[in-house]
Design a protein around this motif. Structure first.
Motif, PDB file in Angstrom:
ATOM      1  N   VAL A   1      44.045  48.855  59.382  1.00 18.77           N
ATOM      2  CA  VAL A   1      43.696  47.974  59.245  1.00 18.77           C
ATOM      3  C   VAL A   1      43.110  48.272  58.074  1.00 18.77           C
ATOM      4  CG1 VAL A   1      43.650  45.754  58.836  1.00 18.77           C
ATOM      5  CG2 VAL A   1      44.815  46.716  61.085  1.00 18.77           C
ATOM      6  N   PRO A   2      43.652  48.628  55.871  1.00 16.29           N
ATOM      7  CA  PRO A   2      42.181  47.899  55.420  1.00 16.29           C
ATOM      8  C   PRO A   2      42.093  46.757  55.379  1.00 16.29           C
ATOM      9  CG  PRO A   2      44.463  48.102  54.493  1.00 16.29           C
ATOM     10  CD  PRO A   2      44.678  48.358  55.957  1.00 16.29           C
ATOM     11  N   LEU A   3      40.480  46.755  55.787  1.00  9.14           N
ATOM     12  CA  LEU A   3      39.672  45.007  55.677  1.00  9.14           C
ATOM     13  C   LEU A   3      38.457  45.460  54.146  1.00  9.14           C
ATOM     14  CD1 LEU A   3      39.701  43.881  59.307  1.00  9.14           C
ATOM     15  CD2 LEU A   3      41.254  43.339  57.319  1.00  9.14           C
ATOM     16  N   CYS A   4      38.299  43.958  53.462  1.00  7.48           N
ATOM     17  CA  CYS A   4      37.155  44.124  53.084  1.00  7.48           C
ATOM     18  C   CYS A   4      36.121  43.690  53.519  1.00  7.48           C
ATOM     19  CB  CYS A   4      37.630  43.260  51.542  1.00  7.48           C
ATOM     20  SG  CYS A   4      37.701  41.033  51.982  1.00  7.48           S
ATOM     21  N   LEU A   5      34.856  43.877  52.754  1.00  4.35           N
ATOM     22  CA  LEU A   5      33.835  43.684  54.135  1.00  4.35           C
ATOM     23  C   LEU A   5      33.382  42.303  54.440  1.00  4.35           C
ATOM     24  CD1 LEU A   5      30.937  45.669  52.175  1.00  4.35           C
ATOM     25  CD2 LEU A   5      32.407  46.111  53.815  1.00  4.35           C
ATOM     26  N   ARG A   6      34.087  40.833  54.042  1.00  6.15           N
ATOM     27  CA  ARG A   6      33.739  40.066  54.076  1.00  6.15           C
ATOM     28  C   ARG A   6      35.172  39.488  55.286  1.00  6.15           C
ATOM     29  NH1 ARG A   6      35.098  37.379  48.006  1.00  6.15           N
ATOM     30  NH2 ARG A   6      35.384  39.280  48.062  1.00  6.15           N
ATOM     31  N   CYS A   7      36.962  39.607  55.029  1.00  6.45           N
ATOM     32  CA  CYS A   7      37.401  39.470  55.911  1.00  6.45           C
ATOM     33  C   CYS A   7      37.174  40.609  57.235  1.00  6.45           C
ATOM     34  CB  CYS A   7      38.203  39.956  55.620  1.00  6.45           C
ATOM     35  SG  CYS A   7      39.410  39.315  54.445  1.00  6.45           S
ATOM     36  N   ASP A   8      36.099  41.717  56.998  1.00  9.97           N
ATOM     37  CA  ASP A   8      35.670  42.706  58.692  1.00  9.97           C
ATOM     38  C   ASP A   8      34.642  41.819  59.304  1.00  9.97           C
ATOM     39  OD1 ASP A   8      35.656  45.199  59.919  1.00  9.97           O
ATOM     40  OD2 ASP A   8      33.922  45.541  59.146  1.00  9.97           O
ATOM     41  N   MET A   9      34.089  41.260  58.005  1.00  9.66           N
ATOM     42  CA  MET A   9      32.832  40.592  59.057  1.00  9.66           C
ATOM     43  C   MET A   9      33.307  39.469  59.563  1.00  9.66           C
ATOM     44  SD  MET A   9      29.639  40.607  60.154  1.00  9.66           S
ATOM     45  CE  MET A   9      29.178  41.926  59.666  1.00  9.66           C
ATOM     46  N   ALA A  10      33.780  38.293  59.247  1.00 15.62           N
ATOM     47  CA  ALA A  10      35.454  37.052  59.622  1.00 15.62           C
ATOM     48  C   ALA A  10      36.266  38.253  61.072  1.00 15.62           C
ATOM     49  CB  ALA A  10      35.344  36.688  58.510  1.00 15.62           C
ATOM     50  N   PHE A  11      36.140  38.504  61.208  1.00 15.62           N
ATOM     51  CA  PHE A  11      37.703  38.929  61.715  1.00 15.62           C
ATOM     52  C   PHE A  11      36.717  39.357  63.238  1.00 15.62           C
ATOM     53  CE2 PHE A  11      39.086  42.406  64.059  1.00 15.62           C
ATOM     54  CZ  PHE A  11      40.568  41.342  64.809  1.00 15.62           C
ATOM     55  N   ARG A  12      35.499  40.376  62.504  1.00 19.42           N
ATOM     56  CA  ARG A  12      34.474  40.385  64.111  1.00 19.42           C
ATOM     57  C   ARG A  12      33.812  39.349  64.994  1.00 19.42           C
ATOM     58  NH1 ARG A  12      33.794  45.986  63.813  1.00 19.42           N
ATOM     59  NH2 ARG A  12      34.754  46.771  62.753  1.00 19.42           N
ATOM     60  N   LEU A  13      33.562  38.073  63.594  1.00 14.72           N
ATOM     61  CA  LEU A  13      32.839  37.051  63.965  1.00 14.72           C
ATOM     62  C   LEU A  13      33.527  36.422  64.862  1.00 14.72           C
ATOM     63  CD1 LEU A  13      30.534  36.208  61.310  1.00 14.72           C
ATOM     64  CD2 LEU A  13      29.750  37.022  63.566  1.00 14.72           C
ATOM     65  N   SER A  14      34.924  36.354  64.968  1.00 12.13           N
ATOM     66  CA  SER A  14      36.222  35.263  65.375  1.00 12.13           C
ATOM     67  C   SER A  14      36.592  36.425  66.443  1.00 12.13           C
ATOM     68  CB  SER A  14      37.206  35.234  64.288  1.00 12.13           C
ATOM     69  OG  SER A  14      36.771  34.763  63.076  1.00 12.13           O
ATOM     70  N   TYR A  15      36.784  37.567  66.643  1.00  7.92           N
ATOM     71  CA  TYR A  15      36.812  38.208  67.894  1.00  7.92           C
ATOM     72  C   TYR A  15      35.760  38.800  68.517  1.00  7.92           C
ATOM     73  CZ  TYR A  15      41.817  37.472  66.309  1.00  7.92           C
ATOM     74  OH  TYR A  15      42.678  36.421  65.884  1.00  7.92           O
ATOM     75  N   GLY A  16      34.210  38.385  68.164  1.00  8.91           N
ATOM     76  CA  GLY A  16      33.795  39.039  69.015  1.00  8.91           C
ATOM     77  C   GLY A  16      33.689  40.862  69.072  1.00  8.91           C
ATOM     78  N   VAL A  17      34.269  41.450  68.203  1.00 13.72           N
ATOM     79  CA  VAL A  17      34.041  42.915  67.946  1.00 13.72           C
ATOM     80  C   VAL A  17      32.988  43.088  67.414  1.00 13.72           C
ATOM     81  CG1 VAL A  17      35.494  44.776  67.574  1.00 13.72           C
ATOM     82  CG2 VAL A  17      37.147  42.758  67.841  1.00 13.72           C
ATOM     83  N   PRO A  18      32.648  44.708  68.287  1.00 11.98           N
ATOM     84  CA  PRO A  18      31.575  44.614  67.656  1.00 11.98           C
ATOM     85  C   PRO A  18      31.740  44.794  66.208  1.00 11.98           C
ATOM     86  CG  PRO A  18      31.625  45.781  69.846  1.00 11.98           C
ATOM     87  CD  PRO A  18      32.571  45.234  69.177  1.00 11.98           C
ATOM     88  N   SER A  19      30.077  46.431  65.712  1.00 10.82           N
ATOM     89  CA  SER A  19      30.168  45.920  64.924  1.00 10.82           C
ATOM     90  C   SER A  19      30.343  47.778  64.582  1.00 10.82           C
ATOM     91  CB  SER A  19      29.225  46.026  63.247  1.00 10.82           C
ATOM     92  OG  SER A  19      28.612  45.617  64.048  1.00 10.82           O
TER      93      SER A  19
END
Length: 75
Positions: A57-75
């Motif tokens: 899944v390609p994500l821009c940095l803003r959407c990647d961070m929002a996704f990680r915060l929403s689902y609790g996925v570590p970076s």
């Protein structure tokens, strides 16, 4: 598409680009297979089949961070 990266605002030029799977913005993502120079302005995330139904899944940095915060996925 306006010819500019949604993250850094620079024109695309000769660098490879991807389309964000969330917002649809286009961002720089140099192709590592051909040693293309440049810094990626997004993420090419692998392994989200059970969440998003796709392996890569390609994500821009803003959407990647929002996704990680929403689902609790570590970076």
């Amino acid at each position: 598409m306006n010819g500019r990266c949604c993250e850094c605002g620079q024109p695309f030029g000769r660098r490879s680009v991807l389309v964000c799977a969330d917002c649809g913005g286009v961002f720089h993502f140099p192709d590592a297979r051909v040693n293309e120079p440049g810094r990626p302005c997004g993420a090419h995330v692998i392994g989200f089949r059970n969440l998003l139904g796709r392996d890569v899944v390609p994500l821009c940095l803003r959407c990647d961070m929002a996704f990680r915060l929403s689902y609790g996925v570590p970076s």
